[in-house]
Write a protein that holds these residues in place. Structure first.
Motif, PDB file in Angstrom:
ATOM      1  N   ASP A 160      11.592  -7.809   8.006  1.00  0.00           N
ATOM      2  CA  ASP A 160      11.229  -9.211   8.097  1.00  0.00           C
ATOM      3  C   ASP A 160       9.986  -9.519   7.264  1.00  0.00           C
ATOM      4  O   ASP A 160       9.904 -10.542   6.592  1.00  0.00           O
ATOM      5  N   ARG A 161       9.026  -8.606   7.256  1.00  0.00           N
ATOM      6  CA  ARG A 161       7.762  -8.853   6.556  1.00  0.00           C
ATOM      7  C   ARG A 161       7.841  -8.573   5.071  1.00  0.00           C
ATOM      8  O   ARG A 161       6.887  -8.825   4.337  1.00  0.00           O
ATOM      9  N   GLY A 162       8.939  -8.002   4.592  1.00  0.00           N
ATOM     10  CA  GLY A 162       9.089  -7.697   3.177  1.00  0.00           C
ATOM     11  C   GLY A 162       9.789  -6.374   2.967  1.00  0.00           C
ATOM     12  O   GLY A 162      10.303  -5.759   3.906  1.00  0.00           O
ATOM     13  N   LEU A 163       9.796  -5.911   1.739  1.00  0.00           N
ATOM     14  CA  LEU A 163      10.484  -4.676   1.377  1.00  0.00           C
ATOM     15  C   LEU A 163       9.560  -3.474   1.493  1.00  0.00           C
ATOM     16  O   LEU A 163       8.370  -3.554   1.188  1.00  0.00           O
ATOM     17  N   VAL A 164      10.139  -2.361   1.922  1.00  0.00           N
ATOM     18  CA  VAL A 164       9.482  -1.056   1.813  1.00  0.00           C
ATOM     19  C   VAL A 164      10.230  -0.291   0.739  1.00  0.00           C
ATOM     20  O   VAL A 164      11.440  -0.058   0.849  1.00  0.00           O
ATOM     21  N   ARG A 187      12.986 -10.384  -2.654  1.00  0.00           N
ATOM     22  CA  ARG A 187      11.947 -10.367  -1.622  1.00  0.00           C
ATOM     23  C   ARG A 187      10.702  -9.715  -2.207  1.00  0.00           C
ATOM     24  O   ARG A 187      10.771  -8.912  -3.147  1.00  0.00           O
ATOM     25  N   ASP A 188       9.540 -10.011  -1.632  1.00  0.00           N
ATOM     26  CA  ASP A 188       8.313  -9.343  -2.032  1.00  0.00           C
ATOM     27  C   ASP A 188       8.233  -7.954  -1.410  1.00  0.00           C
ATOM     28  O   ASP A 188       8.893  -7.657  -0.402  1.00  0.00           O
ATOM     29  N   VAL A 189       7.409  -7.108  -1.998  1.00  0.00           N
ATOM     30  CA  VAL A 189       7.255  -5.729  -1.532  1.00  0.00           C
ATOM     31  C   VAL A 189       6.078  -5.643  -0.569  1.00  0.00           C
ATOM     32  O   VAL A 189       4.933  -5.922  -0.940  1.00  0.00           O
ATOM     33  N   HIS A 190       6.373  -5.278   0.659  1.00  0.00           N
ATOM     34  CA  HIS A 190       5.331  -5.067   1.659  1.00  0.00           C
ATOM     35  C   HIS A 190       4.615  -3.741   1.418  1.00  0.00           C
ATOM     36  O   HIS A 190       3.390  -3.666   1.430  1.00  0.00           O
ATOM     37  N   LEU A 191       5.394  -2.667   1.187  1.00  0.00           N
ATOM     38  CA  LEU A 191       4.827  -1.330   1.005  1.00  0.00           C
ATOM     39  C   LEU A 191       5.586  -0.597  -0.085  1.00  0.00           C
ATOM     40  O   LEU A 191       6.816  -0.564  -0.080  1.00  0.00           O
ATOM     41  N   ALA A 192       4.860   0.011  -1.033  1.00  0.00           N
ATOM     42  CA  ALA A 192       5.422   0.949  -2.003  1.00  0.00           C
ATOM     43  C   ALA A 192       4.786   2.303  -1.743  1.00  0.00           C
ATOM     44  O   ALA A 192       3.560   2.420  -1.689  1.00  0.00           O
ATOM     45  N   ILE A 209      -1.711  -0.146 -14.189  1.00  0.00           N
ATOM     46  CA  ILE A 209      -0.612  -0.095 -13.213  1.00  0.00           C
ATOM     47  C   ILE A 209      -1.052  -0.694 -11.884  1.00  0.00           C
ATOM     48  O   ILE A 209      -0.299  -1.445 -11.248  1.00  0.00           O
ATOM     49  N   VAL A 210      -2.271  -0.394 -11.461  1.00  0.00           N
ATOM     50  CA  VAL A 210      -2.793  -0.991 -10.229  1.00  0.00           C
ATOM     51  C   VAL A 210      -2.788  -2.507 -10.342  1.00  0.00           C
ATOM     52  O   VAL A 210      -2.376  -3.221  -9.412  1.00  0.00           O
ATOM     53  N   GLN A 211      -3.221  -3.027 -11.494  1.00  0.00           N
ATOM     54  CA  GLN A 211      -3.233  -4.474 -11.684  1.00  0.00           C
ATOM     55  C   GLN A 211      -1.816  -5.041 -11.700  1.00  0.00           C
ATOM     56  O   GLN A 211      -1.562  -6.129 -11.150  1.00  0.00           O
ATOM     57  N   GLU A 212      -0.869  -4.290 -12.294  1.00  0.00           N
ATOM     58  CA  GLU A 212       0.524  -4.738 -12.287  1.00  0.00           C
ATOM     59  C   GLU A 212       1.075  -4.780 -10.864  1.00  0.00           C
ATOM     60  O   GLU A 212       1.857  -5.679 -10.519  1.00  0.00           O
ATOM     61  N   PHE A 213       0.677  -3.828 -10.030  1.00  0.00           N
ATOM     62  CA  PHE A 213       1.054  -3.879  -8.617  1.00  0.00           C
ATOM     63  C   PHE A 213       0.529  -5.170  -7.982  1.00  0.00           C
ATOM     64  O   PHE A 213       1.253  -5.848  -7.243  1.00  0.00           O
ATOM     65  N   ARG A 214      -0.715  -5.488  -8.269  1.00  0.00           N
ATOM     66  CA  ARG A 214      -1.302  -6.718  -7.742  1.00  0.00           C
ATOM     67  C   ARG A 214      -0.527  -7.940  -8.247  1.00  0.00           C
ATOM     68  O   ARG A 214      -0.223  -8.867  -7.480  1.00  0.00           O
ATOM     69  N   ASP A 215      -0.192  -7.934  -9.538  1.00  0.00           N
ATOM     70  CA  ASP A 215       0.535  -9.049 -10.120  1.00  0.00           C
ATOM     71  C   ASP A 215       1.925  -9.196  -9.500  1.00  0.00           C
ATOM     72  O   ASP A 215       2.436 -10.321  -9.381  1.00  0.00           O
ATOM     73  N   GLU A 216       2.531  -8.073  -9.128  1.00  0.00           N
ATOM     74  CA  GLU A 216       3.852  -8.095  -8.505  1.00  0.00           C
ATOM     75  C   GLU A 216       3.784  -8.437  -7.015  1.00  0.00           C
ATOM     76  O   GLU A 216       4.824  -8.571  -6.366  1.00  0.00           O
ATOM     77  N   GLY A 217       2.590  -8.541  -6.477  1.00  0.00           N
ATOM     78  CA  GLY A 217       2.432  -8.919  -5.078  1.00  0.00           C
ATOM     79  C   GLY A 217       2.642  -7.798  -4.089  1.00  0.00           C
ATOM     80  O   GLY A 217       2.887  -8.059  -2.897  1.00  0.00           O
ATOM     81  N   ARG A 253       4.245   3.750  11.101  1.00  0.00           N
ATOM     82  CA  ARG A 253       5.075   2.861  11.908  1.00  0.00           C
ATOM     83  C   ARG A 253       4.894   1.452  11.390  1.00  0.00           C
ATOM     84  O   ARG A 253       3.775   0.957  11.292  1.00  0.00           O
ATOM     85  N   ILE A 254       5.993   0.801  11.089  1.00  0.00           N
ATOM     86  CA  ILE A 254       5.960  -0.539  10.520  1.00  0.00           C
ATOM     87  C   ILE A 254       6.819  -1.443  11.399  1.00  0.00           C
ATOM     88  O   ILE A 254       8.012  -1.182  11.581  1.00  0.00           O
ATOM     89  N   ALA A 255       6.225  -2.480  11.949  1.00  0.00           N
ATOM     90  CA  ALA A 255       6.984  -3.406  12.783  1.00  0.00           C
ATOM     91  C   ALA A 255       8.082  -4.063  11.964  1.00  0.00           C
ATOM     92  O   ALA A 255       7.871  -4.465  10.822  1.00  0.00           O
ATOM     93  N   LYS A 256       9.278  -4.135  12.535  1.00  0.00           N
ATOM     94  CA  LYS A 256      10.398  -4.749  11.817  1.00  0.00           C
ATOM     95  C   LYS A 256      10.196  -6.239  11.646  1.00  0.00           C
ATOM     96  O   LYS A 256      10.623  -6.827  10.653  1.00  0.00           O
ATOM     97  N   GLU A 257       9.588  -6.868  12.632  1.00  0.00           N
ATOM     98  CA  GLU A 257       9.407  -8.304  12.599  1.00  0.00           C
ATOM     99  C   GLU A 257       7.953  -8.646  12.396  1.00  0.00           C
ATOM    100  O   GLU A 257       7.078  -8.078  13.063  1.00  0.00           O
ATOM    101  N   ALA A 258       7.669  -9.548  11.482  1.00  0.00           N
ATOM    102  CA  ALA A 258       6.303 -10.009  11.264  1.00  0.00           C
ATOM    103  C   ALA A 258       5.862 -10.849  12.445  1.00  0.00           C
ATOM    104  O   ALA A 258       6.621 -11.633  12.998  1.00  0.00           O
ATOM    105  N   LYS A 259       4.613 -10.662  12.846  1.00  0.00           N
ATOM    106  CA  LYS A 259       4.071 -11.416  13.971  1.00  0.00           C
ATOM    107  C   LYS A 259       3.053 -12.411  13.476  1.00  0.00           C
ATOM    108  O   LYS A 259       2.361 -12.198  12.492  1.00  0.00           O
ATOM    109  N   GLU A 260       2.941 -13.483  14.215  1.00  0.00           N
ATOM    110  CA  GLU A 260       1.940 -14.494  13.870  1.00  0.00           C
ATOM    111  C   GLU A 260       0.545 -13.914  14.075  1.00  0.00           C
ATOM    112  O   GLU A 260       0.270 -13.240  15.058  1.00  0.00           O
ATOM    113  N   GLU A 261      -0.327 -14.124  13.104  1.00  0.00           N
ATOM    114  CA  GLU A 261      -1.710 -13.640  13.221  1.00  0.00           C
ATOM    115  C   GLU A 261      -2.541 -14.637  14.016  1.00  0.00           C
ATOM    116  O   GLU A 261      -2.348 -15.821  13.888  1.00  0.00           O
TER     117      GLU A 261
END
Length: 261
Positions: A160-164, A187-192, A209-217, A253-261
């Motif tokens: 739900d929060r993005g791609l792993v 979808r955007d990438v939550h974790l690579a 490459i770090v900056q490209e990661f930032r640019d890719e979100g 451990r990554i929650a499947k569903e994003a929670k409201e902050e």
């Protein structure tokens, strides 16, 4: 704020925290849990999706199985094995794993040698070959074979929060893999995480490459295996609390569903 919930070193067994995906590093050349052996290579176990998936098998099957058992992880609980590419440090542990559990489906890049494919079917396991993007099970996908020389597939978990995005060695280029995952799943990438293939790469190139990661979100990173100490440090400096230190025995451990902050 880091969205990977926590990084643990405790064994999980088959049980998973409700509503979470668990990724346990069972083979790596970076230390984390002193009880476990390290060796050049990579493997991780993914629990909490519809199927339990072993991604890569390291280079030494005996070490892979020993590490799993020390973590309380039953090889017999694995439903699916996905191998990223043909190098021994990612596929070498497969024969011994299949001797322990052949009741699995094994996803190999289509470019793999015939003898390895025959070994898989001879073990009694079901073989699936992958050339194009493919669904492994609901919300879990292969990127398909990427690259020209060394062809490699990476794994995508769609949460739900993005791609792993989990890579074995990222021979096709880690930024390219991230871009492909985003394009394929829209979808955007939550974790690579995984091997980024940056050992021996200079700081200027890694910084780009770090900056490209930032640019890719890309929100969170966990480089290990062939990423190299310099790359891990530069990613850590850039990402801060959104950097995950990964080594053998690390548990994410990554929650499947994003929670409201």
């Amino acid at each position: 704020m880091m969205l990977v919930c926590l990084l643990f070193s405790v064994p999980l067994g088959r049980g998973d925290e409700a509503g979470a995906v668990t990724i346990t590093i069972v083979y790596d050349n970076n230390e984390h849990d002193a009880r476990l052996g390290t060796a050049w290579g990579f493997a991780c176990l993914i629990q909490g999706m519809e199927e339990t998936i072993l991604f890569d098998t390291g280079g030494d099957g005996a070490l892979l199985l020993s590490n799993m058992r020390r973590l309380g992880l039953d090889p017999g609980s694995v439903d699916t094995v996905v191998i990223s590419h043909v190098h021994h440090d990612h596929v070498g542990g497969l024969p011994e794993f299949l001797a322990a559990n052949s009741s699995v489906t094994v996803y190999l890049p289509d470019s793999f040698p015939r003898d390895i494919k025959r070994q898989v079917t001879a073990s009694g396991a079901r073989l699936e070959t992958v050339s194009r993007p493919a669904e492994i099970c609901p919300h879990v996908y292969s990127t398909g074979e990427l690259g020209v020389g060394i062809k490699e597939q990476s794994l995508i978990l769609e949460l739900d929060r993005g791609l792993v995005v989990i890579t074995g060695c990222a021979h096709p280029g880690i930024v390219h893999i991230v871009q492909e995952a985003r394009a394929q799943r829209r979808r955007d990438v939550h974790l690579a995480m995984g091997g980024f293939h940056l050992t021996g790469t200079g700081s200027a190139r890694i910084s780009r490459i770090v900056q490209e990661f930032r640019d890719e979100g890309v929100q969170t990173v966990g480089p290990c295996h062939c990423s190299g100490d310099l790359a891990r440090e530069l990613f850590r400096e850039s990402y801060g609390e959104d950097f995950v230190s990964v080594g053998v025995g690390s548990v994410l451990r990554i929650a499947k569903e994003a929670k409201e902050e």
